[in-house]
Each structure stands twice: as C-alpha cells, then as structure tokens.
Design an enzyme around this catalytic site. Sequence first.
Site, PDB file in Angstrom:
ATOM      1  N   SER A   1       0.841  -1.197   0.000  1.00 52.84           N
ATOM      2  CA  SER A   1       0.000   0.000   0.000  1.00 52.84           C
ATOM      3  C   SER A   1       0.871   1.240   0.000  1.00 52.84           C
ATOM      4  O   SER A   1       2.013   1.217   0.481  1.00 52.84           O
ATOM      5  CB  SER A   1      -0.902   0.021   1.236  1.00 52.84           C
ATOM      6  OG  SER A   1      -0.147   0.341   2.398  1.00 52.84           O
ATOM      7  N   ASP A   2       0.350   2.324  -0.579  1.00 52.17           N
ATOM      8  CA  ASP A   2       0.956   3.609  -0.259  1.00 52.17           C
ATOM      9  C   ASP A   2       0.605   3.880   1.197  1.00 52.17           C
ATOM     10  O   ASP A   2      -0.289   3.257   1.775  1.00 52.17           O
ATOM     11  CB  ASP A   2       0.430   4.705  -1.195  1.00 52.17           C
ATOM     12  CG  ASP A   2       1.404   5.874  -1.323  1.00 52.17           C
ATOM     13  OD1 ASP A   2       2.261   6.049  -0.417  1.00 52.17           O
ATOM     14  OD2 ASP A   2       1.319   6.619  -2.302  1.00 52.17           O
ATOM     15  N   TRP A   3       1.296   4.835   1.800  1.00 53.75           N
ATOM     16  CA  TRP A   3       1.143   5.039   3.235  1.00 53.75           C
ATOM     17  C   TRP A   3      -0.252   5.615   3.521  1.00 53.75           C
ATOM     18  O   TRP A   3      -0.564   6.737   3.169  1.00 53.75           O
ATOM     19  CB  TRP A   3       2.257   5.933   3.742  1.00 53.75           C
ATOM     20  CG  TRP A   3       3.493   5.168   4.142  1.00 53.75           C
ATOM     21  CD1 TRP A   3       4.147   5.270   5.340  1.00 53.75           C
ATOM     22  CD2 TRP A   3       4.218   4.178   3.402  1.00 53.75           C
ATOM     23  NE1 TRP A   3       5.218   4.399   5.384  1.00 53.75           N
ATOM     24  CE2 TRP A   3       5.286   3.718   4.210  1.00 53.75           C
ATOM     25  CE3 TRP A   3       4.056   3.614   2.145  1.00 53.75           C
ATOM     26  CZ2 TRP A   3       6.189   2.738   3.792  1.00 53.75           C
ATOM     27  CZ3 TRP A   3       4.955   2.643   1.722  1.00 53.75           C
ATOM     28  CH2 TRP A   3       5.990   2.217   2.542  1.00 53.75           C
TER      29      TRP A   3
END
Length: 739
Positions: free
Chosen positions: A270-272
């Site tokens: 995931s992106d953050w």
Amino acid sequence: MKTSFKNLITIFSITLSLFIFFSCSENKDRNSTSSNSIKIERKIDSVLSLLTLEEKVAMTHAQSKFSTKGVGRLGIPEIWMADGPHGVRAEISWDSWDYAGWTNDSITAFPALTCLAASFNPKLAGEYGFSLGEEARYRKKDVLLGPGVNTYRTPMNGRNFEYMGEDPFLASTLVVPYIKNVQKNGVAACVKHYALNNQEKWRDKVNVEVSDRALHEIYLPAFKASVQEAGVWAIMGAYNKFRGQYTTHHKILTTKILKKDWKYDGVVISDWSSAHTTKEAATYGLDLEMGTGTDGLGTTTANHYDQYFLANPFLEAIKKGELSEDLVDKKVRRILRLMYRTNMSKNRPLGNVNTKEHHQVARKVATEGIVLLKNEDNFFPIKDNKNITIAVIGENATRSMTAGGGSSELKPKFEISPLEGIKRRFKNATVIHSMGYETGPSMYDVIMPAKLNQDSLRIAAINTARKADIVLYVGGLNKSHLQDCEGDDRRSYKLPYKQEKFIKELKNVNPNLGMLLLTGNAVDMSFLPNVQGLIQTWYLGSMAGTAIADVVSGDVNPSGKLPFSFPKKLEDNAAHSFGDTSYPGVNFTQHYKEDILVGYRWHDTKNIEPQYAFGFGMSYTNFELSNITSDRKSYSENDKIIIKCDVSNIGDMKGAEVVQVYVGKENSDVKRAVKELKGFMKVYLDKGNKETVSITVDASKLAYYNEKISDWTIEKGDYNIYVGNASNDISKKLKIKIN
C-alpha cells in the site's frame, strides 16, 4: 577455389557443435532460473507450514513507519524500505515522520526522473538504476520505493517531476533497465503508484472514470512492462479510486489485471494510508499494508500497528470464519518470495554509497537530460573570457532542490548549486550574483513565509544585471507546497513570485539575457520573448551545478528531448480543455474526457500548436536525417518493421541526436491519434560524421485495445511511419501495409 567434401563436413560439424553449445547454455540458464524458482517455492511451502496464524498476519502489515515484522524464532528477517525514486531517503524515526538524526545516511542525489526520461537513453537508465540500487543496498534497504511511472496528464500535478513523462512507450522503455539494474543489487524496486494517480489534488479521495482503452493504451503500459519485461518484485498501490473502488485493493486492477492477466508474482504494497477496509485489502490483492498510522479510523491508539486493516481485524475475521486463512497464506507466500530475492538471498552484494562512479552517473544523466529550448544568436554556449562579467541572478541559483518535494526529499552528501558550478567552471570570467527574490524553506503541506525585503532584493538584482556583460537568470519553480511537491497541485500555470515581470525588468537593463529553467513541469512561457537563450535543467541532484556548467560552457553539447509537451496556455492541454469535469473533477469524481489523446497525441490530432513539442530539444551543432527507408512495404502482424536512417552531424562540434519513429493508422475503424511513438535511438557523432541507424518496431505493437473483446486488435491496412527528431519535426513519412 574448390572446397573438399571432407572440409565441408568439418565446417558443418563445428557450426553444429557451436549451435548446440550456445543453445544448451541458454537452456541451462533458463533451466537454472526455473530450478532455483522451484527450490524457493519448496522452501516457502516449508516455512508456511511452520508459521502460526498470528505470525502470518503480523507479516502483512507495518511494525514501524518503514519496516515490517519478521519471525525471530524461525530466523525470518524484518523487511526495511526507503523512499527513493532518485535517491535513498534519510532515516525516518520509528513511529513519526521526524528524521531520525543519523549522521551516516547521506547519499548521492540523482536527477529526478523527468530528467532521466529527457535523456531518451535506456542504457543510461540502467546505469542510474544500478547505482541507486547499490546505495540502497549499502543502506541495508530491502525495498526501494520507486520508480514512479504515473502519466504526465496535466502540468499542474505537483508530483510530475518524479515520473517519466507523457508517453507510455518512452516510460516503458526506460523503466525496464532501471528496475532490472536496481534489483541486481538484491534490492526490490517498487514501481508506483498503481494506478491512475495522475494528480495530487484530492489524491486520497478522487474517483477516476476512464475508458478501458485509455487505461490499457496510456496509463498501464509502463506498469505492464515493469512486470512482464523487468520482472519487478514490488508494486505500490495508489491513493485514488477507479470506478468507485480504491486502487490499492482493486478487483479489476489488482486481482484481475495485475495478478491474473499479467501473472505478477511479487508483492503489492500500500501507499502510506492508502488501505481502507479489511475485507477489500484481504480479498483484492494487497499483500503489505504500510503507513496507516492509526487504528484505521483516524484516531491514534496504543499499539496502533496491531489495529491496521490487515492486523488484528484481519486476524479476527479469519478466526471467525468470515475470511479464509488461504488469503493470508497467499500474501505471506509473496512476502517470503520477496525475502528470498532480497534479504534471504545468499548471493546478495554489499552495495556502496557516494562513490565517484555514482557521481559520474548522476552527472551524465543530468547533462544528457538537460534540454536546450531557445538559442537566439547562439547565446549559448558562453565562453569563459577574462574580459566578461556574468551576472547569475535568482534564488534558484543557490537554493537546495533536494530539500522539499515530499517523500522524495533527500539528504545528499553534497549538492552543487548552479551558482557554485558556474563559478568553478568560469575561472577567467567575473561571476557575480544577486537573489532577486526570496521564498521560505520548502516544507510539506505548508507555505513558509519569506524573511527578506522583496523590493530590496529586486532592486539589488537589477543593479547587478546593469554591471554585467551577460545575465543568466536561474528561475522556475521549487520543491515547496503548491509547486513541484507531493500532497497537492500547482495553483497557476504561470511562474510564481512575479518572475515574468522580473524577467522583463532584467531585460530592460540588460538585453543580453539567458535563462536556466528549474522545474519538473511545463510552465507558461509568456516571458520567452525577453530571453535570448533558454535551457530546461530539471532537478539535477548532487551534481546539478557541475552538469549545468558543463552545458552552459559548451563542454557538453545538450542532447535532451522533452518527455512531455509544453502547451502555450493551460487550456491547450487535453485534460484542461474540458473544464473542471476533467480536471480536477467535480464532487471528487473526474472523467478523463480526452481519452487516449494525452500530450502530443492531443496537440497533433486537434492541430493545437504547443509552445514546445514532445521530443523537442536543440543542440549546439546541426543534424540531418536522410535516406529514411523501411525494409519492406508490407508486413504481417507478427513481423518486425525495420526503419533505417542516415544521421549526419553537419555542424561544428560533436553531439547526439535522438531519431524518433512514430506510427499512425490511416482510415482507422476507431478513434486514433495522428501518430504514436513506437521507437527511438540516440546516436553520438563527431562533427562531420555520419552513421546509419536501424530501429525495429514490432508490428504487434501497432495494435489498439479493443473494448468489444477486451483484448488487443491489429487493424489491417495502410499505416504511416513518421521519422524525425521531435513529434512536430518529421523528416519523412513512409507508407506501409499490415496484411
């Protein structure tokens, strides 16, 4: 001369032996790779059988800002990641975005990826990737969070400087050697942001509506090449939605296209904070959840890493039978596969950092990516004469461009500013400097105020310009909020800080004025009549000033080509021509109404003249393309089309030219762009020399994505091949037929 039958038999035997040897060698390499993969999968099976359910779930989410848990009792290591499409970011604290304050985490800052794209040099992309991978390995990173390959759709996107431009073929061609060579160091490249994250404004909530055809022809090719040609080991999801579903865990993008159709065997990270629900994260292909940073509900709680969507909520859902344990097994299998490729690999090199070789690669990428846009009366190159005074004016002449910009911010061991580089190179001339204006430091999500008196700075700069024989204005954008920076988009297409007015004032006191444009984006160029020379220098990292001085002085002949179009006005850009519905969207939904006509495709097809076209870039010498031919006039859909062209350097100094091959379909059954880039080659020539280049185009690459059958279709009939040195500078048009 007669050859005996015995000699013929001998020659045939030797030839056959060599053929068998090399065939066996190739098969041996393939078999060795296949055998190694089988061994790894057996090891993974063994490890999976030893892990408890709790241990497996713990491996699928973060334990800190940039790491995930290992399993100590089995010797399974943690995974450590770092931001870094163009350099390895400084160490971040365990549980905050503060820097950790280490003294040994300085690195080489490489030029931003727009510059690499402007080089049109796949070999150099490989050298870039290998050097960057060495630095990541030395810093003990397992995953490097880059490169970024989102498409340059609008010049307002604050993060365009991290990407590779508007053309899917160019981005695909350059990203493959970048990834392969990063991963030679036992470090996973993590290509991002999958997918359609083409603006920063509302990035965490905007819903993108785009046709399947544009999705497959424009926005996915660089990701597909990363998977199928480069064998990338990690992919990062995006923040935005596509057709109402968040892209980080998406039924179509992740489960079907990425993992099923493309047969991707790596991890999806995931992106953050881009994960949103436990069920979708578990079901639709997310393998590692990072950066959620709270309990997932927007409130900070104790042991918050245990409250990630793929943490305790995932564990409880499996225990209750709401989700299958097979889901976590599939994720852990991919995570373990990543480990066997990186931190559990026995053949992993040690890496190194800040070497002379890395600095030379950074310098070469910078000089090959710098683009000469205007050169009236041969303003450039500037000679280093004793009797001249050069006024270098502008805050960007001394401002750090590795600071700011968001997650790509770097802590280089050194950063040579444009002013410093020019002073070092021009030892005979007198070099003077004045700021002209001042801005606050680059910070994320906030604009810091300037501290100095702007009127005083402007007056001082104008007085400095009066004293000089030559004025070099170093302007453009910077890495501050609402400019070239993550988190939001630009608010204006014009240069900030009243630079257009300031440039005119400089010209009024000294017409011998040239400009160095530091941006990662196209800008309004109403100032253009007031400068004699213009060089697009991008953000060049550690060796910025040296590379700029190389080109300004003529030690290096510029050979960069624009990787995206510069429209004359914002409304000439395809995304902006349809109003708010297309960009930035209405009620957090946007429709890509330009469809496949992105960048030069739009300008060509709609006959809208750009300020500067995709593929454009001048030189200090002159080139001529001649004898342009195709090897045949008719091809089948499985053939290779070979285009040959003589390139002659008819000027006064050595240089490099990029031969570009575009293809267009006549009388197509579907909407098409006039032409699309399908091949290119950079050729280096001494003055007076000529070289014949050969560029191969697979006929299969002329296919369009057919929405009726959800697959690619090659139309039969006549095609035009355009050969030139820019999308709007075509030397010859050829006709071929696909049977």
